[in-house]
Every structure is written in structure tokens, then in C-alpha cells.
Design a protein around this motif. Sequence first.
Motif, mmCIF file in Angstrom:
data_model
loop_
_atom_site.group_PDB
_atom_site.id
_atom_site.type_symbol
_atom_site.label_atom_id
_atom_site.label_comp_id
_atom_site.label_asym_id
_atom_site.label_seq_id
_atom_site.Cartn_x
_atom_site.Cartn_y
_atom_site.Cartn_z
ATOM 1 N N LEU A 50 0.834 -1.186 0.000
ATOM 2 C CA LEU A 50 0.000 0.000 0.000
ATOM 3 C C LEU A 50 0.875 1.245 0.000
ATOM 4 N N PRO A 51 0.471 2.300 -0.708
ATOM 5 C CA PRO A 51 1.236 3.550 -0.714
ATOM 6 C C PRO A 51 1.376 4.111 0.704
ATOM 7 N N ARG A 52 2.585 4.573 1.009
ATOM 8 C CA ARG A 52 2.895 5.200 2.303
ATOM 9 C C ARG A 52 2.660 4.274 3.492
ATOM 10 N N TYR A 53 2.592 2.983 3.219
ATOM 11 C CA TYR A 53 2.397 2.009 4.302
ATOM 12 C C TYR A 53 3.378 0.844 4.183
ATOM 13 N N GLY A 54 3.555 0.314 2.981
ATOM 14 C CA GLY A 54 4.447 -0.819 2.793
ATOM 15 C C GLY A 54 3.684 -2.115 2.589
ATOM 16 N N ALA A 55 4.348 -3.210 2.901
ATOM 17 C CA ALA A 55 3.762 -4.529 2.666
ATOM 18 C C ALA A 55 2.937 -4.981 3.866
ATOM 19 N N ARG A 56 1.896 -5.733 3.573
ATOM 20 C CA ARG A 56 1.078 -6.348 4.617
ATOM 21 C C ARG A 56 0.522 -7.668 4.087
ATOM 22 N N VAL A 57 0.074 -8.510 4.979
ATOM 23 C CA VAL A 57 -0.633 -9.723 4.567
ATOM 24 C C VAL A 57 -1.918 -9.287 3.881
ATOM 25 N N ALA A 58 -2.181 -9.843 2.710
ATOM 26 C CA ALA A 58 -3.314 -9.391 1.903
ATOM 27 C C ALA A 58 -4.640 -9.587 2.621
ATOM 28 N N GLU A 59 -5.512 -8.616 2.444
ATOM 29 C CA GLU A 59 -6.867 -8.690 2.970
ATOM 30 C C GLU A 59 -7.773 -9.360 1.940
ATOM 31 N N VAL A 60 -8.985 -9.626 2.337
ATOM 32 C CA VAL A 60 -9.959 -10.234 1.442
ATOM 33 C C VAL A 60 -11.271 -9.479 1.579
ATOM 34 N N ASP A 61 -12.041 -9.398 0.488
ATOM 35 C CA ASP A 61 -13.366 -8.801 0.570
ATOM 36 C C ASP A 61 -14.357 -9.727 -0.116
ATOM 37 N N THR A 62 -15.609 -9.334 -0.154
ATOM 38 C CA THR A 62 -16.645 -10.218 -0.703
ATOM 39 C C THR A 62 -16.444 -10.501 -2.188
ATOM 40 N N ASP A 63 -15.900 -9.537 -2.930
ATOM 41 C CA ASP A 63 -15.624 -9.779 -4.344
ATOM 42 C C ASP A 63 -14.588 -10.891 -4.522
ATOM 43 N N ASP A 64 -13.564 -10.894 -3.661
ATOM 44 C CA ASP A 64 -12.556 -11.953 -3.706
ATOM 45 C C ASP A 64 -13.199 -13.314 -3.460
ATOM 46 N N ILE A 65 -14.052 -13.373 -2.442
ATOM 47 C CA ILE A 65 -14.700 -14.638 -2.097
ATOM 48 C C ILE A 65 -15.543 -15.137 -3.252
ATOM 49 N N HIS A 66 -16.341 -14.237 -3.839
ATOM 50 C CA HIS A 66 -17.179 -14.615 -4.988
ATOM 51 C C HIS A 66 -16.328 -15.172 -6.129
ATOM 52 N N GLU A 67 -15.273 -14.458 -6.472
ATOM 53 C CA GLU A 67 -14.465 -14.853 -7.620
ATOM 54 C C GLU A 67 -13.754 -16.181 -7.387
ATOM 55 N N LEU A 68 -13.151 -16.325 -6.216
ATOM 56 C CA LEU A 68 -12.408 -17.545 -5.931
ATOM 57 C C LEU A 68 -13.313 -18.768 -5.893
ATOM 58 N N TYR A 69 -14.471 -18.626 -5.270
ATOM 59 C CA TYR A 69 -15.383 -19.765 -5.194
ATOM 60 C C TYR A 69 -16.006 -20.068 -6.553
ATOM 61 N N ALA A 70 -16.240 -19.047 -7.355
ATOM 62 C CA ALA A 70 -16.779 -19.284 -8.697
ATOM 63 C C ALA A 70 -15.796 -20.099 -9.534
ATOM 64 N N LEU A 71 -14.516 -19.764 -9.431
ATOM 65 C CA LEU A 71 -13.498 -20.509 -10.155
ATOM 66 C C LEU A 71 -13.395 -21.941 -9.635
ATOM 67 N N ARG A 72 -13.462 -22.097 -8.337
ATOM 68 C CA ARG A 72 -13.412 -23.447 -7.756
ATOM 69 C C ARG A 72 -14.606 -24.266 -8.213
ATOM 70 N N ALA A 73 -15.774 -23.646 -8.302
ATOM 71 C CA ALA A 73 -16.979 -24.365 -8.726
ATOM 72 C C ALA A 73 -16.828 -24.878 -10.150
ATOM 73 N N VAL A 74 -16.265 -24.037 -11.033
ATOM 74 C CA VAL A 74 -16.068 -24.449 -12.421
ATOM 75 C C VAL A 74 -15.115 -25.638 -12.486
ATOM 76 N N LEU A 75 -13.999 -25.549 -11.755
ATOM 77 C CA LEU A 75 -13.006 -26.617 -11.813
ATOM 78 C C LEU A 75 -13.498 -27.906 -11.169
ATOM 79 N N LEU A 76 -14.159 -27.803 -10.016
ATOM 80 C CA LEU A 76 -14.663 -29.015 -9.380
ATOM 81 C C LEU A 76 -15.791 -29.623 -10.207
ATOM 82 N N GLY A 77 -16.588 -28.765 -10.856
ATOM 83 C CA GLY A 77 -17.618 -29.266 -11.747
ATOM 84 C C GLY A 77 -17.019 -30.032 -12.915
ATOM 85 N N LEU A 78 -15.961 -29.472 -13.508
ATOM 86 C CA LEU A 78 -15.285 -30.143 -14.612
ATOM 87 C C LEU A 78 -14.681 -31.462 -14.155
#
Length: 278
Positions: free
Chosen positions: A107-135
Motif C-alpha cells: 500500500l502507498p505510504r504504508y508498505g507490505a502487509r498480509v493481503a486482505e480479502v473482501d466479498t468480491d474476492d470470495i465470490h471470484e475464488l469460489y466461482a473458479l473453484r466451482a467451475v473446476l470441481l464441476g469439470l
Amino acid sequence: MSIVDNSQNTKLIVFCRFIDQILKSMNNLRTRTSATSALQNPHAVGRSARSLPTLVAERLLQAILEGRLKPGERLQEIFLADEHAVSRATIREALAQLERGHFVERLPRYGARVAEVDTDDIHELYALRAVLLGLASERAARLANDNELQQFDAAVKALEQEAAAGVDAECYTEHVLKVQEALILMAQGKWINLMYESISNQALWHALVRNKGSAFSSVDRRLASARDWRTLANALVRRDSTASENAARALIHASCQFVLQQYKRDHGVSRDKLDYRT
């Protein structure tokens, strides 16, 4: 139904041994060849030593996955260099490796941190997992042999029994991961395993490992999950590829919805709105 810790640990050990036997059996059915060429070749790339930044990155990643480094926690080079007895340049490269894997963010003027997560991340990651597990499920219904399908059905039955016995969320999560591993193996996909593991690492870090089984934190959720796996197992045994794919997608979707509910309950305000500047 409450189970004492020793009883839960015993059940987990027994279950994991059971699944491990299934996975070994599947591997034996897949191939009879032994991959010894790399061991016989002293110049093989796989036998070369990893770089110091990579070793440090692996240590930091393990701390993230185990929850010792929390999401949003600041990663200051000077302290990390002292802790791991390396130079700041080594830490900088290790953090860059983790940033490329989306485990660390800057982050600007802060440096490195352990990445945070938000609802968009959860949606995207689970959507990708659903496609792969479905396949994977669609392929397994067509390509797995009868013995593999019977073993998978037995593994799901054991999962149902564990859920009904009242094992805790962390124990149930370990069981589910073993069953998923068996399913991915049955798919015989050249790329499925690699891609699913990569995405699962992200999703599990954010939603499962970090919170020690938050995707299955209630008894009702664990029972519902076991029913979802039963639906999938039944479709696979029937060799109904379409129903198998749909059941796998529904299974992941249910986990996503529960995780989102937990996240919104625990956070209330999007992490993007928090100020991490010094």
C-alpha cells in the motif's frame, strides 16, 4: 453432540488413514511405473538448492496459512530481516514472491502487509473453484473406473458418519479436503489438479484455514455439506456426468454462501474502507 478432543483426534486419524488408502489405491491403478529418473540424475533441476529468498518466502507463507501472520498485518522488512537472520534485500525479494501469489500486498505510504480479502474476492475464488470441481466431477463420471467410484462412495459415507457424529469444524474441514483430493484424482485431468490446488490455496487461506474451518462452523452446515457430497457421490456412481457437474457446482456454491454470511457478520464494513496508513 459434543465429542471430547481425544475422540475427535482419533476419528480424524482413522478417517485420514482411510482416505490415504483410497488415494494410494487410485494411484496404483493409474500407473505402475516408478519415477526414479530424477533421483538417478544428480544434475536434475529438481535436486538443486532453492534460493534464500524462496526459502524465506516459504517460511512466511507457512505463517500466513497457519494464521500466525494475520490478514492486514504489516510486514516490515527490518524486523523480518532480524527474525530470519537475512538481509533486507532477501526479505524484499521474498515479499515480492508472495505478492505475485496474492498473499501479500503493498500500500502507498504504508508498505507490505498480509493481503486482505473482501466479498468480491470470495465470490471470484469460489466461482473458479466451482467451475473446476464441476469439470473434475464431469470427467470422473466418465473416466473413473468402477473400483474408484466405489471407493469414493465409501469415503463420502465415512464423511456423512463423521458429520452425524458431531465432529468439530476443523476436523470436518480436514475430512472434506481429503475427499476433494480423491475426486480431483479421479478426473484424470492434466491441468485440473494444478489449477484447482492453486485456487484452493487462495480460497482456503481466506475462508477455511485462516478461521480454522469457518466454512463449516455450525453443526447444521456440516450436515448440509455431507448431504451435498452424498448427492454428488450418487450422481458419480450412476455415471451421470451432467448431474455430477451440477452437484459439484452446487456444493461449492453452498460453501460460498455460508462463508459470505460469516464474513459479513464478522466484518460489517468492507476492508477496502479501512485506512492502513501510518
